[in-house]
Write an enzyme that holds these catalytic residues in place. Structure first.
Site, short mmCIF file in Angstrom:
data_model
loop_
_atom_site.label_atom_id
_atom_site.label_comp_id
_atom_site.label_asym_id
_atom_site.label_seq_id
_atom_site.Cartn_x
_atom_site.Cartn_y
_atom_site.Cartn_z
N TYR A 119 64.86 41.21 -9.02
CA TYR A 119 63.94 41.09 -8.23
C TYR A 119 64.67 41.75 -7.10
CZ TYR A 119 58.94 42.56 -7.25
OH TYR A 119 57.52 42.79 -5.91
N SER A 156 59.34 44.79 -0.97
CA SER A 156 58.06 44.01 -1.48
C SER A 156 59.48 43.11 -0.13
CB SER A 156 59.16 43.14 -2.56
OG SER A 156 58.30 42.00 -2.25
#
Length: 268
Positions: A152, A139
């Site tokens: 995350y 990401s």
């Protein structure tokens, strides 16, 4: 890598980016085994894909962080698997209140699932004649950060780090590595964060949608396949991510000051 002849596995492929990657691989001529934790959605996706590409789609439901499931995916694909897309991911655990279980599941799915797959495949690729390609869906949060969710942000940084390590260790020995790092993508994960009851969860998703365009999953898949074909390490669907990453590295203190302002603007 020429994906038109690939024998591929894609995890987290019942929807979103994984489904889009599987579709584009099939359109390019590859054979694909898709996996996902949700058996109903996975079967529906496999049925749709098989209708358009008969005989080149298989599916195995299970947890991408479970080595036994990784082995089942590889066995279903047959020998040799020469492209593995470690795409499954979770977005859970917000603020310092994130629980130990949320930290553990984030680490297991976002990082260890990649490790288990690499352990299974890289030795085979090193021993074979044709090598293989390992794709890590990380990401932009792994290059910059993710406001709201420490689980995350941390696990995606680790996913990028593991992909870099793979490339540095095996990239000159027949193992291609590509790391996919998008920002906002129109997926269930993004939509769930936008409507979450947790303030930090909404902050995290708002930071993503405010930082750049929200792309369709197929657009992300197109960028990935182009990067794999060109042999590049990074696949960056959002053009601003590369320059932002460079600015962060060049002057991290200045970048952090900018992040403070950005966070304050989202919270106001």
């Amino acid at each position: 890598m020429d994906v038109s002849s690939a024998n591929a596995v894609v995890t987290g492929a019942a929807s979103g980016i994984g489904e889009a990657i599987a579709q584009r691989l099939l359109e390019a001529g590859a054979s694909v085994v898709i996996g996902d934790l949700d058996p109903g959605r996975l079967e529906a996706t496999a049925t749709r894909l098989d209708r358009d590409h008969p005989g080149r789609v298989a599916h195995v439901a299970g947890d991408a962080s479970d080595p036994a499931h990784v082995a089942a995916l590889i066995a279903e694909a047959g020998d040799p698997v020469n492209l593995y897309v470690a795409n499954a991911g979770v977005f859970r655990g917000f603020g310092l209140e994130a629980t130990d279980d949320e930290w553990a599941s984030s680490w297991d799915v976002n990082v260890m699932a990649h490790v288990h797959a690499a352990r299974a495949l890289v030795p085979q690729w090193l021993d074979g004649d044709d090598g293989g390609c390992f794709v890590s869906t990380a990401s932009a949060a792994g290059l910059l950060t993710q406001l709201g969710s420490p689980t995350y942000a941390t696990s995606k940084h680790a996913a990028v780090g593991f992909a870099e390590w793979l490339a540095a260790t095996y990239g000159d020995r027949g193992v291609q590595v590509c790391c996919l790092c998008p920002m906002g993508v129109r997926t269930d994960m993004l939509q769930g964060g936008e409507t979450a009851g947790d303030d930090d969860a909404r902050l995290g998703m708002k930071s993503v949608t405010s930082a750049g365009d929200t792309l369709e999953p197929l657009a992300v898949a197109d960028v990935l396949l182009e990067a794999v074909g060109a042999g590049r390490f990074f696949a960056l669907p959002h053009a601003d991510v590369g320059p932002m990453y460079a600015r962060k590295a060049a002057d991290t203190d200045h970048w952090l000051t900018g992040m403070h302002r950005f966070r304050a603007s989202l919270e106001s």
